[in-house]
Design a protein around this motif. Structure first.
Motif, PDB file in Angstrom:
ATOM      1  N   SER A  16       0.811  -1.214   0.000  1.00 39.00           N
ATOM      2  CA  SER A  16       0.000   0.000   0.000  1.00 39.00           C
ATOM      3  C   SER A  16       0.847   1.268   0.000  1.00 39.00           C
ATOM      4  CB  SER A  16      -0.960   0.012   1.188  1.00 39.00           C
ATOM      5  OG  SER A  16      -0.258   0.100   2.412  1.00 39.00           O
ATOM      6  N   ARG A  20       0.360   4.735  -2.504  1.00 41.25           N
ATOM      7  CA  ARG A  20      -0.047   5.992  -1.884  1.00 41.25           C
ATOM      8  C   ARG A  20       1.022   7.064  -2.067  1.00 41.25           C
ATOM      9  NH1 ARG A  20      -4.201   5.558   2.754  1.00 41.25           N
ATOM     10  NH2 ARG A  20      -5.385   3.772   2.044  1.00 41.25           N
ATOM     11  N   THR A  24       0.081  10.338  -4.316  1.00 42.34           N
ATOM     12  CA  THR A  24       0.090  11.608  -3.595  1.00 42.34           C
ATOM     13  C   THR A  24       1.171  12.535  -4.131  1.00 42.34           C
ATOM     14  OG1 THR A  24      -0.704  10.437  -1.644  1.00 42.34           O
ATOM     15  CG2 THR A  24       0.118  12.664  -1.314  1.00 42.34           C
ATOM     16  N   TYR A  74      -1.877   7.789   6.807  1.00 41.87           N
ATOM     17  CA  TYR A  74      -2.371   7.716   5.426  1.00 41.87           C
ATOM     18  C   TYR A  74      -1.362   6.983   4.541  1.00 41.87           C
ATOM     19  CZ  TYR A  74      -3.484   8.775   0.663  1.00 41.87           C
ATOM     20  OH  TYR A  74      -3.732   8.638  -0.678  1.00 41.87           O
ATOM     21  N   GLY A  77      -1.322   3.312   4.959  1.00 41.56           N
ATOM     22  CA  GLY A  77      -2.566   2.588   4.687  1.00 41.56           C
ATOM     23  C   GLY A  77      -3.435   2.372   5.904  1.00 41.56           C
ATOM     24  N   ARG A  78      -3.194   3.144   6.956  1.00 37.31           N
ATOM     25  CA  ARG A  78      -3.978   2.990   8.189  1.00 37.31           C
ATOM     26  C   ARG A  78      -5.171   3.931   8.240  1.00 37.31           C
ATOM     27  NH1 ARG A  78      -1.310   0.926  12.920  1.00 37.31           N
ATOM     28  NH2 ARG A  78      -2.329   2.646  14.002  1.00 37.31           N
ATOM     29  N   SER A  79      -5.239   4.879   7.310  1.00 33.60           N
ATOM     30  CA  SER A  79      -6.393   5.774   7.214  1.00 33.60           C
ATOM     31  C   SER A  79      -6.597   6.139   5.756  1.00 33.60           C
ATOM     32  CB  SER A  79      -6.169   7.043   8.046  1.00 33.60           C
ATOM     33  OG  SER A  79      -5.165   7.840   7.463  1.00 33.60           O
ATOM     34  N   LYS A  80      -7.740   6.744   5.469  1.00 35.34           N
ATOM     35  CA  LYS A  80      -8.061   7.095   4.073  1.00 35.34           C
ATOM     36  C   LYS A  80      -7.964   8.576   3.847  1.00 35.34           C
ATOM     37  CE  LYS A  80     -10.776   3.088   3.330  1.00 35.34           C
ATOM     38  NZ  LYS A  80     -11.766   2.437   2.611  1.00 35.34           N
TER      39      LYS A  80
END
Length: 80
Positions: A16, A20, A24, A74, A77-80
């Protein structure tokens, strides 16, 4: 992708984080070289992070989050 004797959770993190990071960074319109300068590393390391060839040290994860104005959670991958 990183494939050694790591736990399933570690491999999910490794899968992940690169996505990300890449998405980003592109949204922020930064080149790999510009991000590398902001976090104090070489652009080849940023490339390796984005391709999942290696995970950055914790200090780089923190600096990446700061440079991209997102949380460490983020990126991991622990939050969106």
């Amino acid at each position: 992708m990183i494939k050694a004797c790591y736990s399933k959770d570690y491999l999910e993190l490794a899968e992940s984080f690169p996505d990300r990071l890449l998405i980003t960074r592109r949204k922020r319109k930064l080149t790999q070289e510009a991000l590398a300068d902001k976090i104090g590393t070489h652009k080849t390391n940023v490339c390796k992070y984005e391709k999942g060839y290696m995970l950055p040290p914790v200090i780089h994860v923190i600096r990446i989050a700061d440079a991209l104005n997102v949380s460490v959670d983020y990126l991991l991958g622990r939050s969106k």
